[in-house]
Design a protein around this motif. Structure first.
Motif, PDB file in Angstrom:
ATOM      1  N   GLY A  61      10.096  12.420  -1.039  1.00  0.00           N
ATOM      2  CA  GLY A  61       9.845  13.834  -1.225  1.00  0.00           C
ATOM      3  C   GLY A  61       8.646  14.165  -2.091  1.00  0.00           C
ATOM      4  N   LYS A  62       7.974  13.157  -2.610  1.00  0.00           N
ATOM      5  CA  LYS A  62       6.817  13.377  -3.483  1.00  0.00           C
ATOM      6  C   LYS A  62       5.532  13.082  -2.705  1.00  0.00           C
ATOM      7  CE  LYS A  62       9.440  13.718  -7.193  1.00  0.00           C
ATOM      8  NZ  LYS A  62       9.538  14.800  -8.088  1.00  0.00           N
ATOM      9  N   PRO A  63       4.509  13.940  -2.853  1.00  0.00           N
ATOM     10  CA  PRO A  63       3.244  13.684  -2.154  1.00  0.00           C
ATOM     11  C   PRO A  63       2.432  12.602  -2.851  1.00  0.00           C
ATOM     12  CG  PRO A  63       3.077  15.678  -3.432  1.00  0.00           C
ATOM     13  CD  PRO A  63       4.499  15.215  -3.565  1.00  0.00           C
ATOM     14  N   ILE A  64       1.820  11.720  -2.061  1.00  0.00           N
ATOM     15  CA  ILE A  64       0.937  10.685  -2.598  1.00  0.00           C
ATOM     16  C   ILE A  64      -0.301  10.585  -1.712  1.00  0.00           C
ATOM     17  CG2 ILE A  64       2.759   9.323  -3.684  1.00  0.00           C
ATOM     18  CD1 ILE A  64       2.464   7.351  -1.360  1.00  0.00           C
ATOM     19  N   THR A  65      -1.375  10.109  -2.293  1.00  0.00           N
ATOM     20  CA  THR A  65      -2.609   9.840  -1.565  1.00  0.00           C
ATOM     21  C   THR A  65      -2.850   8.339  -1.598  1.00  0.00           C
ATOM     22  OG1 THR A  65      -3.491  11.959  -2.286  1.00  0.00           O
ATOM     23  CG2 THR A  65      -5.058  10.388  -1.402  1.00  0.00           C
ATOM     24  N   ILE A  66      -3.142   7.757  -0.448  1.00  0.00           N
ATOM     25  CA  ILE A  66      -3.336   6.313  -0.336  1.00  0.00           C
ATOM     26  C   ILE A  66      -4.771   6.038   0.099  1.00  0.00           C
ATOM     27  CG2 ILE A  66      -2.620   4.212   0.849  1.00  0.00           C
ATOM     28  CD1 ILE A  66       0.122   5.524   1.205  1.00  0.00           C
ATOM     29  N   ILE A  67      -5.446   5.145  -0.602  1.00  0.00           N
ATOM     30  CA  ILE A  67      -6.784   4.700  -0.238  1.00  0.00           C
ATOM     31  C   ILE A  67      -6.688   3.227   0.107  1.00  0.00           C
ATOM     32  CG2 ILE A  67      -9.169   4.424  -1.000  1.00  0.00           C
ATOM     33  CD1 ILE A  67      -7.485   6.672  -3.107  1.00  0.00           C
ATOM     34  N   GLU A  68      -7.158   2.870   1.280  1.00  0.00           N
ATOM     35  CA  GLU A  68      -7.097   1.479   1.711  1.00  0.00           C
ATOM     36  C   GLU A  68      -8.321   1.154   2.550  1.00  0.00           C
ATOM     37  OE1 GLU A  68      -4.150   2.303   5.507  1.00  0.00           O
ATOM     38  OE2 GLU A  68      -3.382   1.253   3.770  1.00  0.00           O
ATOM     39  N   GLY A  69      -8.486  -0.126   2.842  1.00  0.00           N
ATOM     40  CA  GLY A  69      -9.591  -0.557   3.683  1.00  0.00           C
ATOM     41  C   GLY A  69     -10.785  -1.096   2.916  1.00  0.00           C
ATOM     42  N   TYR A  70     -10.628  -1.389   1.628  1.00  0.00           N
ATOM     43  CA  TYR A  70     -11.726  -1.954   0.842  1.00  0.00           C
ATOM     44  C   TYR A  70     -11.760  -3.448   1.095  1.00  0.00           C
ATOM     45  CZ  TYR A  70     -14.792  -2.801  -3.142  1.00  0.00           C
ATOM     46  OH  TYR A  70     -15.828  -3.167  -3.941  1.00  0.00           O
ATOM     47  N   THR A  71     -12.920  -3.977   1.446  1.00  0.00           N
ATOM     48  CA  THR A  71     -13.019  -5.393   1.794  1.00  0.00           C
ATOM     49  C   THR A  71     -13.653  -6.238   0.687  1.00  0.00           C
ATOM     50  OG1 THR A  71     -15.120  -4.949   2.896  1.00  0.00           O
ATOM     51  CG2 THR A  71     -13.140  -4.938   4.266  1.00  0.00           C
ATOM     52  N   GLY A  72     -13.923  -5.639  -0.462  1.00  0.00           N
ATOM     53  CA  GLY A  72     -14.529  -6.381  -1.574  1.00  0.00           C
ATOM     54  C   GLY A  72     -13.485  -7.098  -2.410  1.00  0.00           C
ATOM     55  N   ALA A  73     -13.865  -7.431  -3.617  1.00  0.00           N
ATOM     56  CA  ALA A  73     -12.981  -8.149  -4.526  1.00  0.00           C
ATOM     57  C   ALA A  73     -11.884  -7.223  -5.057  1.00  0.00           C
ATOM     58  CB  ALA A  73     -13.783  -8.709  -5.689  1.00  0.00           C
ATOM     59  N   ASP A  74     -10.724  -7.790  -5.318  1.00  0.00           N
ATOM     60  CA  ASP A  74      -9.606  -7.011  -5.852  1.00  0.00           C
ATOM     61  C   ASP A  74      -9.937  -6.420  -7.221  1.00  0.00           C
ATOM     62  OD1 ASP A  74      -8.006  -7.365  -3.665  1.00  0.00           O
ATOM     63  OD2 ASP A  74      -6.788  -8.971  -4.546  1.00  0.00           O
ATOM     64  N   SER A  75     -10.699  -7.149  -8.020  1.00  0.00           N
ATOM     65  CA  SER A  75     -11.032  -6.644  -9.352  1.00  0.00           C
ATOM     66  C   SER A  75     -11.881  -5.366  -9.254  1.00  0.00           C
ATOM     67  CB  SER A  75     -11.762  -7.707 -10.163  1.00  0.00           C
ATOM     68  OG  SER A  75     -12.968  -8.081  -9.518  1.00  0.00           O
ATOM     69  N   ASP A  76     -12.795  -5.306  -8.280  1.00  0.00           N
ATOM     70  CA  ASP A  76     -13.596  -4.097  -8.081  1.00  0.00           C
ATOM     71  C   ASP A  76     -12.723  -2.933  -7.626  1.00  0.00           C
ATOM     72  OD1 ASP A  76     -15.872  -5.438  -8.772  1.00  0.00           O
ATOM     73  OD2 ASP A  76     -16.603  -5.679  -6.718  1.00  0.00           O
ATOM     74  N   PHE A  77     -11.766  -3.226  -6.760  1.00  0.00           N
ATOM     75  CA  PHE A  77     -10.870  -2.180  -6.252  1.00  0.00           C
ATOM     76  C   PHE A  77      -9.971  -1.665  -7.377  1.00  0.00           C
ATOM     77  CE2 PHE A  77      -7.916  -0.909  -2.562  1.00  0.00           C
ATOM     78  CZ  PHE A  77      -8.715   0.166  -2.238  1.00  0.00           C
ATOM     79  N   LYS A  78      -9.563  -2.561  -8.286  1.00  0.00           N
ATOM     80  CA  LYS A  78      -8.759  -2.133  -9.435  1.00  0.00           C
ATOM     81  C   LYS A  78      -9.577  -1.244 -10.374  1.00  0.00           C
ATOM     82  CE  LYS A  78      -5.579  -6.020  -9.479  1.00  0.00           C
ATOM     83  NZ  LYS A  78      -5.092  -7.195 -10.209  1.00  0.00           N
ATOM     84  N   LYS A  79     -10.853  -1.594 -10.578  1.00  0.00           N
ATOM     85  CA  LYS A  79     -11.726  -0.744 -11.399  1.00  0.00           C
ATOM     86  C   LYS A  79     -11.857   0.640 -10.781  1.00  0.00           C
ATOM     87  CE  LYS A  79     -14.739  -4.402 -13.129  1.00  0.00           C
ATOM     88  NZ  LYS A  79     -16.108  -4.939 -13.080  1.00  0.00           N
ATOM     89  N   LEU A  80     -12.010   0.678  -9.461  1.00  0.00           N
ATOM     90  CA  LEU A  80     -12.118   1.950  -8.758  1.00  0.00           C
ATOM     91  C   LEU A  80     -10.834   2.749  -8.899  1.00  0.00           C
ATOM     92  CD1 LEU A  80     -13.864   3.705  -6.885  1.00  0.00           C
ATOM     93  CD2 LEU A  80     -12.816   2.514  -4.970  1.00  0.00           C
ATOM     94  N   ALA A  81      -9.691   2.091  -8.815  1.00  0.00           N
ATOM     95  CA  ALA A  81      -8.403   2.772  -8.979  1.00  0.00           C
ATOM     96  C   ALA A  81      -8.287   3.362 -10.372  1.00  0.00           C
ATOM     97  CB  ALA A  81      -7.256   1.797  -8.724  1.00  0.00           C
TER      98      ALA A  81
END
Length: 108
Positions: A44-64
């Protein structure tokens, strides 16, 4: 006599430096294929999901982390997805486009 003139009188040998132009922040790996930004409801809670990043996980965590702090919301990084609490698709897409990413909106 303004402040610059006063400083020139005090320091006649000083040569002021030209301000440096800011380089775009390219510390994250930019990809060619678009990232997907979608909206869901979980428990029942709205969320936004971003996916499809093909780089390193550490970069994606920084972006998050940056997205969460700029939007002042909670969220997490799980299974190669950034999950942001609330419906912030438009704001997230603007932030990602500022950084140079291609973003594709999925769903309503």
């Amino acid at each position: 006599m303004d402040l610059k003139d006063q400083l020139k009188n005090l320091f006649p040998d000083h040569v002021p430096e030209e301000p440096q132009k800011e380089a775009p922040q390219s510390d994250l790996w930019l990809q060619d294929s678009p990232m997907i930004c979608k909206y869901e409801k979980r428990k029942g809670k709205p969320i936004t999901i971003i996916e499809g990043y093909t780089g390193a996980d550490s970069d994606f965590k920084k972006l998050a982390k940056e997205l969460k702090t700029r939007l002042s919301v909670g969220g997490s990084f799980k299974n190669d997805q950034i999950i942001i609490q609330g419906d912030y698709r438009d704001k997230i897409m603007e932030i990602l486009k500022e950084k140079g990413f291609n973003v594709k909106r999925v769903g309503g």
